[in-house]
Design an enzyme around this catalytic site. Structure first.
Site, PDB file in Angstrom:
ATOM      1  N   TYR A  12      12.522  -4.908 -36.459  1.00 15.49           N
ATOM      2  CA  TYR A  12      13.936  -5.278 -37.111  1.00 15.49           C
ATOM      3  C   TYR A  12      14.248  -4.520 -38.197  1.00 15.49           C
ATOM      4  CZ  TYR A  12      14.329  -9.381 -34.444  1.00 15.49           C
ATOM      5  OH  TYR A  12      14.288 -10.296 -33.150  1.00 15.49           O
ATOM      6  N   ALA A 162      19.727  -8.136 -44.648  1.00 11.55           N
ATOM      7  CA  ALA A 162      19.532  -9.602 -43.889  1.00 11.55           C
ATOM      8  C   ALA A 162      19.941  -9.247 -42.400  1.00 11.55           C
ATOM      9  CB  ALA A 162      20.346 -10.449 -44.400  1.00 11.55           C
ATOM     10  N   LEU A 225      16.171 -16.428 -53.546  1.00  8.60           N
ATOM     11  CA  LEU A 225      17.279 -16.653 -52.434  1.00  8.60           C
ATOM     12  C   LEU A 225      16.703 -17.919 -51.766  1.00  8.60           C
ATOM     13  CD1 LEU A 225      17.809 -13.180 -50.875  1.00  8.60           C
ATOM     14  CD2 LEU A 225      19.582 -14.697 -52.370  1.00  8.60           C
ATOM     15  N   CYS A 274      10.811 -13.894 -43.101  1.00 11.61           N
ATOM     16  CA  CYS A 274      10.272 -13.611 -44.485  1.00 11.61           C
ATOM     17  C   CYS A 274      10.387 -14.579 -45.544  1.00 11.61           C
ATOM     18  CB  CYS A 274      11.232 -12.482 -45.020  1.00 11.61           C
ATOM     19  SG  CYS A 274      10.744 -10.827 -43.691  1.00 11.61           S
ATOM     20  N   LYS A 277       7.219 -16.593 -45.452  1.00 12.67           N
ATOM     21  CA  LYS A 277       5.945 -15.641 -45.830  1.00 12.67           C
ATOM     22  C   LYS A 277       6.000 -15.123 -47.111  1.00 12.67           C
ATOM     23  CE  LYS A 277       6.823 -11.405 -44.066  1.00 12.67           C
ATOM     24  NZ  LYS A 277       6.729 -10.429 -44.744  1.00 12.67           N
ATOM     25  N   ARG A 344      12.169 -16.289 -35.442  1.00 11.92           N
ATOM     26  CA  ARG A 344      10.889 -16.564 -35.971  1.00 11.92           C
ATOM     27  C   ARG A 344      11.363 -17.369 -37.266  1.00 11.92           C
ATOM     28  NH1 ARG A 344       9.478 -10.491 -37.316  1.00 11.92           N
ATOM     29  NH2 ARG A 344      11.708 -10.426 -37.404  1.00 11.92           N
TER      30      ARG A 344
HETATM   31  P1  NAD Z   1       8.464  -6.625 -36.443  1.00 12.22           P
HETATM   32  O1  NAD Z   1       7.270  -7.380 -36.456  1.00 12.22           O
HETATM   33  O2  NAD Z   1       9.615  -6.730 -35.715  1.00 12.22           O
HETATM   34  O3  NAD Z   1       8.059  -4.937 -36.441  1.00 12.22           O
HETATM   35  C1  NAD Z   1       6.715  -4.439 -36.731  1.00 12.22           C
HETATM   36  C2  NAD Z   1       6.452  -3.394 -35.786  1.00 12.22           C
HETATM   37  O4  NAD Z   1       5.215  -2.572 -36.334  1.00 12.22           O
HETATM   38  C3  NAD Z   1       5.992  -3.823 -34.552  1.00 12.22           C
HETATM   39  O5  NAD Z   1       6.995  -3.278 -33.627  1.00 12.22           O
HETATM   40  C4  NAD Z   1       4.461  -3.512 -34.362  1.00 12.22           C
HETATM   41  O6  NAD Z   1       4.402  -3.126 -32.985  1.00 12.22           O
HETATM   42  C5  NAD Z   1       4.469  -2.180 -35.147  1.00 12.22           C
HETATM   43  N1  NAD Z   1       3.311  -2.092 -35.683  1.00 12.22           N
HETATM   44  C6  NAD Z   1       2.443  -2.867 -36.089  1.00 12.22           C
HETATM   45  N2  NAD Z   1       1.049  -2.419 -36.281  1.00 12.22           N
HETATM   46  C7  NAD Z   1       1.324  -1.025 -36.112  1.00 12.22           C
HETATM   47  C8  NAD Z   1       0.432   0.478 -36.277  1.00 12.22           C
HETATM   48  N3  NAD Z   1      -0.697   0.414 -36.715  1.00 12.22           N
HETATM   49  N4  NAD Z   1       0.989   1.440 -35.795  1.00 12.22           N
HETATM   50  C9  NAD Z   1       2.331   1.581 -35.298  1.00 12.22           C
HETATM   51  N5  NAD Z   1       3.127   0.422 -35.184  1.00 12.22           N
HETATM   52  C10 NAD Z   1       2.690  -0.722 -35.591  1.00 12.22           C
HETATM   53  O7  NAD Z   1       8.300  -6.766 -38.135  1.00 12.22           O
HETATM   54  P2  NAD Z   1       9.828  -6.616 -39.070  1.00 12.22           P
HETATM   55  O8  NAD Z   1      10.670  -7.694 -38.855  1.00 12.22           O
HETATM   56  O9  NAD Z   1      10.712  -5.187 -38.889  1.00 12.22           O
HETATM   57  O10 NAD Z   1       8.999  -6.501 -40.649  1.00 12.22           O
HETATM   58  C11 NAD Z   1       8.306  -5.452 -41.108  1.00 12.22           C
HETATM   59  C12 NAD Z   1       8.304  -5.461 -42.477  1.00 12.22           C
HETATM   60  O11 NAD Z   1       9.595  -5.678 -43.001  1.00 12.22           O
HETATM   61  C13 NAD Z   1       7.567  -6.819 -42.905  1.00 12.22           C
HETATM   62  O12 NAD Z   1       6.698  -6.490 -44.031  1.00 12.22           O
HETATM   63  C14 NAD Z   1       8.854  -7.676 -43.459  1.00 12.22           C
HETATM   64  O13 NAD Z   1       8.449  -8.488 -44.320  1.00 12.22           O
HETATM   65  C15 NAD Z   1       9.805  -6.569 -44.081  1.00 12.22           C
HETATM   66  N6  NAD Z   1      11.278  -6.927 -44.193  1.00 12.22           N
HETATM   67  C16 NAD Z   1      11.752  -7.708 -43.049  1.00 12.22           C
HETATM   68  C17 NAD Z   1      13.119  -7.760 -42.981  1.00 12.22           C
HETATM   69  C18 NAD Z   1      13.727  -8.290 -41.818  1.00 12.22           C
HETATM   70  O14 NAD Z   1      14.970  -8.761 -41.792  1.00 12.22           O
HETATM   71  N7  NAD Z   1      13.270  -8.650 -40.473  1.00 12.22           N
HETATM   72  C19 NAD Z   1      13.649  -7.434 -44.199  1.00 12.22           C
HETATM   73  C20 NAD Z   1      13.246  -6.930 -45.182  1.00 12.22           C
HETATM   74  C21 NAD Z   1      11.882  -6.655 -45.046  1.00 12.22           C
HETATM   75  C1  UGA Z   2      16.353 -12.400 -46.136  1.00 13.66           C
HETATM   76  C2  UGA Z   2      17.274 -12.073 -47.377  1.00 13.66           C
HETATM   77  O1  UGA Z   2      18.679 -12.448 -47.343  1.00 13.66           O
HETATM   78  C3  UGA Z   2      17.434 -10.293 -47.135  1.00 13.66           C
HETATM   79  O2  UGA Z   2      17.811  -9.778 -48.335  1.00 13.66           O
HETATM   80  C4  UGA Z   2      15.784  -9.919 -47.088  1.00 13.66           C
HETATM   81  O3  UGA Z   2      15.819  -8.574 -46.918  1.00 13.66           O
HETATM   82  C5  UGA Z   2      15.264 -10.641 -45.752  1.00 13.66           C
HETATM   83  O4  UGA Z   2      15.310 -12.035 -45.910  1.00 13.66           O
HETATM   84  C6  UGA Z   2      14.044 -10.446 -45.530  1.00 13.66           C
HETATM   85  O5  UGA Z   2      12.997  -9.841 -46.533  1.00 13.66           O
HETATM   86  O6  UGA Z   2      13.415 -10.451 -44.498  1.00 13.66           O
HETATM   87  P1  UGA Z   2      17.468 -12.983 -43.606  1.00 13.66           P
HETATM   88  O7  UGA Z   2      16.043 -13.909 -43.593  1.00 13.66           O
HETATM   89  O8  UGA Z   2      17.701 -12.060 -42.428  1.00 13.66           O
HETATM   90  O9  UGA Z   2      17.254 -12.078 -45.114  1.00 13.66           O
HETATM   91  O10 UGA Z   2      18.723 -14.116 -43.547  1.00 13.66           O
HETATM   92  P2  UGA Z   2      19.394 -14.752 -44.606  1.00 13.66           P
HETATM   93  O11 UGA Z   2      20.960 -14.538 -44.812  1.00 13.66           O
HETATM   94  O12 UGA Z   2      18.775 -14.489 -46.018  1.00 13.66           O
HETATM   95  O13 UGA Z   2      18.948 -16.410 -44.381  1.00 13.66           O
HETATM   96  C7  UGA Z   2      17.820 -17.027 -44.282  1.00 13.66           C
HETATM   97  C8  UGA Z   2      17.784 -18.407 -44.078  1.00 13.66           C
HETATM   98  O14 UGA Z   2      18.417 -19.128 -44.982  1.00 13.66           O
HETATM   99  C9  UGA Z   2      18.423 -18.752 -42.668  1.00 13.66           C
HETATM  100  O15 UGA Z   2      17.757 -19.558 -41.938  1.00 13.66           O
HETATM  101  C10 UGA Z   2      19.987 -19.090 -43.299  1.00 13.66           C
HETATM  102  O16 UGA Z   2      20.508 -19.990 -42.367  1.00 13.66           O
HETATM  103  C11 UGA Z   2      19.408 -20.023 -44.572  1.00 13.66           C
HETATM  104  N1  UGA Z   2      20.570 -19.621 -45.351  1.00 13.66           N
HETATM  105  C12 UGA Z   2      21.051 -18.871 -46.185  1.00 13.66           C
HETATM  106  C13 UGA Z   2      20.933 -21.279 -45.932  1.00 13.66           C
HETATM  107  O17 UGA Z   2      20.477 -22.402 -45.220  1.00 13.66           O
HETATM  108  N2  UGA Z   2      22.022 -21.569 -46.789  1.00 13.66           N
HETATM  109  C14 UGA Z   2      22.433 -20.355 -47.470  1.00 13.66           C
HETATM  110  O18 UGA Z   2      23.308 -20.535 -48.322  1.00 13.66           O
HETATM  111  C15 UGA Z   2      21.869 -19.147 -47.238  1.00 13.66           C
END
Ligand code: NAD
Ligand code: UGA
Length: 450
Positions: A12, A162, A225, A274, A277, A344
């Protein structure tokens, strides 16, 4: 000099972030690699059936894939060719041993660091894109630079996007954060990463700090947040008990510029990969440093969140004559929020499990998340999955709206009412439906915080 980029982790974060970086830096080659061949194949699919759904993502990928954006499983080749390595692998909560249930599981991160060191044929800048505990960069630095042939400079560039608005957030970020060692080499590396973003982000929005501040800022931002969501949900219960309306309270509280209006929407609790976690990770860090009162404070945010889903089921139980067994309940929405297929930590998953314990006949409908819902609940028997909302509600006793999909308010609610068993109940946990109109049709309506 414009340096080539590789991103390890095509999830993602890796996929959308690198697609936008490639679009905005047409003279750099950007390669996204992953050990998951199926995921890479989906990113490369001819019909653009990408592994994640995100509004606007397909358009960006169409524009740059094959030009300066590439997806590959050849981690070695990609690392050798690049100067800057972003690492966006997953960092889930550790479920074993020390810190189980709270600490980050850093095994994927460490494996990545070790492969970078093994494959490198020159100096590299390593950029933490994943969310990590504070001081991970020190561990990375130790692994990478111990008896190394080349120099590795570790920076932290956490991502604030997000899901559902990823492309917009990437194109118009509130800020970009780049932390690095405050040494001559560290500052040069920071500049090299600033250059990537400066092609489209105004300079004043690119904030640079030391590396520990950057790592901690990401955890703190998510905790703030999440805390706002738990705070308004804590007020919601009190509203239900007293006749106050949580949406009115939130509107007026949020009108104070010092507080602000965003993230004050009461609902079924926060989900997503996130918030939980990262707050748990903060709790673990506080405990590790002996800050037990701070740890307890942040634990309360999670506790409040879990309580919200239990409250939903308790209220249903009470309103449905203290027995749910063999009743049919349709869950409207399974994604953790609208505009994503991601499930998730979705509150709908917890509610589904609590309902299953009460022997409810559950039907789940969601426009984007049914594949994930089926996978998440594979251990539960007898759940029906139905894309069509009208079919999902046939003979149902109740609807529990869990995700605020935009089209739900404009469904034909009279038609829905007509096909349900009576009395027909709607529990709108997102307060997004027109409760007055529903009551007029004949529904019994429950809301959060009203
Ligand atoms: P994800 O599970 O969607 O993607 C992670 C990818 O890394 C997977 O495809 C996996 O196969 C790959 N991977 C794992 N080990 C590997 C290796 N050794 N070599 C190559 N590839 C490998 O996870 P995500 O949602 O993209 O999140 C990744 C990180 O970004 C997390 O730390 C998360 O907290 C952070 N983050 C996520 C979001 C979000 O909106 N999902 C926002 C901000 C920060
Ligand atoms: C959140 C943060 O907003 C991002 O800035 C951050 O990068 C990301 O986590 C991350 O580290 O993964 P995200 O989880 O994609 O993004 O979605 P949000 O829009 O933050 O919503 C999180 C949860 O809170 C959802 O279930 C949403 O429905 C809920 N929420 C949000 C509420 O119940 N009320 C609100 O007012 C806002």
């Amino acid at each position: 000099m414009n340096r080539n980029i590789v991103c390890i982790g095509a999830g993602y974060i890796g996929g959308p972030t690198m697609a936008v970086i490639a679009k905005m830096n047409p003279d750099r080659k950007v390669v996204v690699v992953d050990i998951n061949a199926e995921r890479i194949a989906a990113w490369n699919s001819e019909d653009y059936s990408l592994p994640i759904y995100e509004p606007g993502l397909v358009e960006v990928v169409k524009e740059v894939r094959g030009k300066n954006l590439f997806f590959s499983t050849d981690i070695k080749g990609a690392v050798q060719e690049c100067d800057i390595v972003f690492v966006g692998v997953n960092t889930p909560t550790k479920m074993f041993g020390r810190g189980s249930g709270r600490a980050s599981d850093l095994q994927y991160w460490e494996a990545t660091a070790r492969s970078i060191k093994e494959y490198a044929t020159g100096d590299k800048i390593i950029v933490e894109k994943s969310t990590l505990p504070v001081r991970t960069a020190a561990a990375m630095d130790a692994i990478l630079n111990d008896h190394a042939k080349y120099t590795f400079t570790v920076l932290s560039n956490p991502e604030f996007l997000a899901e559902g608005t990823a492309i917009k957030d990437l194109l118009e970020p509130d800020r970009v954060l780049i932390g690095g060692p405050q040494t001559e080499e560290g500052l040069k590396a920071i500049d090299a990463v600033v250059d990537i973003y400066a092609t489209w982000v105004p300079r004043e929005k690119i904030l640079t700090t030391n590396v520990w501040s950057a790592e901690l800022t990401k955890l703190a931002a998510n905790a703030f947040l999440a805390q706002r969501v738990s705070s308004i949900n804590a007020i919601a219960g009190l509203c239900e008990a007293t006749g106050a309306d949580v949406d009115e309270v939130a509107r007026v509280v949020g009108a104070d510029k010092r507080i602000g209006a965003k993230f004050l929407k009461a609902g079924p609790g926060f989900g997503g990969s996130c918030f939980k976690k990262d707050v748990l990770n903060l709790v673990y860090l506080c405990e590790t440093f002996g800050l037990h009162t701070a740890a307890e404070y942040w634990s309360g945010v999670i506790k409040m969140n879990e309580h919200q889903q239990e409250r939903i089921v308790s209220r249903l139980f009470k309103e449905m004559f203290n027995t749910l067994a063999n009743k049919k309940i349709a869950l409207f929405g399974f994604a953790f929020k609208a505009d994503t297929g991601d499930t998730r930590e979705t509150p709908a998953g917890t509610v589904a499990r609590l309902l299953a314990e009460e022997h409810v006949r559950i039907t789940i409908t969601d426009p984007k998340a049914l594949v994930n819902a089926r996978r998440d609940l594979a251990d539960l028997d007898g759940i029906d999955y139905e894309i069509d909302e009208y079919k999902a509600v046939e003979n149902a006793d109740a609807i529990v709206l869990m995700t605020d999909w935009r089209h739900y308010p404009s469904l034909d609610w009279q038609r829905i009412y007509d096909s349900m068993r009576k009395p027909a109940l709607v529990f709108d946990t997102r307060n997004c439906l027109d409760a007055v109109a529903l009551r007029k049709i004949g529904f019994k309506v429950l809301n959060i915080g009203k």
